[in-house]
Every structure is written in structure tokens, then in C-alpha cells.
Design an enzyme around this catalytic site. Sequence first.
Site, mmCIF file in Angstrom:
data_model
loop_
_atom_site.group_PDB
_atom_site.id
_atom_site.type_symbol
_atom_site.label_atom_id
_atom_site.label_comp_id
_atom_site.label_asym_id
_atom_site.label_seq_id
_atom_site.Cartn_x
_atom_site.Cartn_y
_atom_site.Cartn_z
ATOM 1 N N SER A 29 3.892 -10.387 -10.540
ATOM 2 C CA SER A 29 4.344 -11.778 -10.403
ATOM 3 C C SER A 29 4.066 -12.328 -9.002
ATOM 4 O O SER A 29 3.821 -13.526 -8.841
ATOM 5 C CB SER A 29 5.832 -11.879 -10.743
ATOM 6 O OG SER A 29 6.583 -10.992 -9.951
ATOM 7 N N ALA A 84 3.946 -5.088 -4.487
ATOM 8 C CA ALA A 84 4.380 -3.686 -4.502
ATOM 9 C C ALA A 84 5.774 -3.625 -5.108
ATOM 10 O O ALA A 84 6.512 -4.614 -5.096
ATOM 11 C CB ALA A 84 4.397 -3.120 -3.088
ATOM 12 N N GLY A 96 2.776 0.106 -9.476
ATOM 13 C CA GLY A 96 2.540 0.492 -10.860
ATOM 14 C C GLY A 96 3.631 0.041 -11.816
ATOM 15 O O GLY A 96 3.585 0.355 -12.998
ATOM 16 N N GLU A 104 -5.569 -0.880 -9.327
ATOM 17 C CA GLU A 104 -5.084 -1.381 -8.034
ATOM 18 C C GLU A 104 -5.463 -0.423 -6.915
ATOM 19 O O GLU A 104 -5.852 -0.840 -5.823
ATOM 20 C CB GLU A 104 -3.561 -1.551 -8.071
ATOM 21 C CG GLU A 104 -3.118 -2.729 -8.919
ATOM 22 C CD GLU A 104 -1.612 -2.802 -9.119
ATOM 23 O OE1 GLU A 104 -1.111 -3.898 -9.405
ATOM 24 O OE2 GLU A 104 -0.934 -1.768 -9.015
HETATM 25 C C1 5RP Z 1 1.611 -3.705 -10.838
HETATM 26 C C2 5RP Z 1 2.181 -3.567 -9.480
HETATM 27 C C3 5RP Z 1 2.849 -4.762 -8.893
HETATM 28 O O1 5RP Z 1 2.246 -5.067 -7.706
HETATM 29 C C4 5RP Z 1 4.278 -4.437 -8.668
HETATM 30 O O2 5RP Z 1 4.839 -4.025 -9.908
HETATM 31 C C5 5RP Z 1 5.053 -5.631 -8.106
HETATM 32 O O3 5RP Z 1 5.174 -6.604 -9.086
HETATM 33 P P1 5RP Z 1 5.945 -7.960 -8.829
HETATM 34 O O4 5RP Z 1 5.157 -8.717 -7.830
HETATM 35 O O5 5RP Z 1 5.984 -8.609 -10.182
HETATM 36 O O6 5RP Z 1 7.321 -7.619 -8.346
HETATM 37 O O7 5RP Z 1 2.101 -2.551 -8.851
HETATM 38 O O8 5RP Z 1 1.068 -2.500 -11.290
#
Ligand code: 5RP
Length: 231
Positions: A29, A84, A96, A104
Site C-alpha cells: 500500500s 517494508a 513479504g 522485491e
Molecule cells: C510486500 C511487501 C510490502 O512492502 C510490505 O508488506 C509493506 O506493505 P504496506 O506498504 O502495505 O504496509 O513486502 O511483499
Amino acid sequence: MSDTLKRRAAERAVALVGEGFRVGLGTGSTARHFVSLLGERVRGGLGIIAVPTSETIHAQATEEGIPLTTLDETPELDLTVDGADELDGDLRLIKGGGGALLREKIVAAASKRMIVIADESKRVDVLGRFPLPIEVVPFGLAATRRSVENCLRRMNLPDETSLRMAANGEPFLTDGGHYILDAKLLRIDRPEELAASLQAIPGVVEHGLFISLATGAIVATASGVDEIGRV
Ligand code: 5RP
């Protein structure tokens, strides 16, 4: 509030992109905000090419009109911007949560700079509160899972993993066609050692510990935007 902070971190990061850059596009997001802001700049005349880290972000970037390439055509990138799930003060990450860790990590490793964008909830003193994603091949799942859990036990970590499930009740499948085991470790005191041990297990494709990959981080807080490392 968290979404506003994510956007603020992305706004700072999009200003780092220069004319002619080859850009890695993260997933999640927070990364979505970055892709949307980058799309605005591209439509305003900025010339870049980008490599997305997931099919989802590929679709968003296409809608935004961002010219896309692949690591086969463009094996070195100038800058990757990604979110992250956790980051510590040494720029070690857990990633992840969205299941895109393998692409990534490949994209981050192909980049001269990797900048993490996050809201303050992601900043931790010690990694491990967020369950560590471990991507495994479906073949031999039970055997690989046993090896992973033995590895965790040897490191005196909680040794239960859970197989990530999709909304349809089937195991979640990554873009690469793999499964994900999530490990609630609570506190990872020796992330480098854990990363090396997990990587050595046959059947483990990748894990969500990103070590020595991020070169900087932009963390938006209620009182401003902090920078860690080289931004
Ligand atoms: C996806 C990731 C994202 O960067 C991580 O889950 C952070 O997501 P968000 O910005 O929605 O909090 O590693 O594999």
C-alpha cells in the site's frame, strides 16, 4: 492517519527520481502511493523506465502510463523504492507481507540504491514482531517445513510456522507459483545468522529478511519525516 503518513513518505521519495532513471517499483500500500505519484510525474514529462516487483504493481504502473521494462532488458537499476513490514535502525528489514518478497529482493539487489518508505509503525528496535515470510516451493512442502522449523528450534526461536492461505481457502500462491510459510518469531536477535541458515535449506526459495539491501529509509511520523541512512 497511517495512510496519510505512507503518502507523505512516498512524496519525499518521488522527488528522488531524476530524468532517465531506471526505477524499481515496490509492492504494497505504501509503494502504491509512490507509483501513483510517479505516474503523475511521468504524465508531466519525466522520462524514466521502471521494473515492477509484482503483477499487481505491474497493472497499476501500466494504468498510470509508466513505461515498463524487465531486468532482462535492464539488469541494473538506479533506484528502487519499496515499503517494508518492519525496519530497524541498521536498515535491516522484514518484507513479504504482501507476498512479493522474491521479486522485491531480486529488484532491490539489482539496484544501486534501495529506499524504504514507511509510516512510523514499521520502525522497530528489534525485528520479529511481524511474522517472517519464508517462500518455499510446493514440492516437498512438509519436508521443507520440517527443516525450516528444525532450523528455528536450533536458533532457540519459536518453531511453529503457518502456511499462508488465500481468500479462496487454498494455499496463497506467489507470483512465482510458490507457497509462503509465516513464522511468528517475536524477536530476531541474530538476523544475519537466521538469513544464512534459512537460505541453506533446499526448498526455501527466499525469506523476508532483507539485510544490506536498503541504502536509506524515509519514515513519516506524526511530527515530521525522518531519514535513516543515505537518502
Ligand atoms: C510486500 C511487501 C510490502 O512492502 C510490505 O508488506 C509493506 O506493505 P504496506 O506498504 O502495505 O504496509 O513486502 O511483499
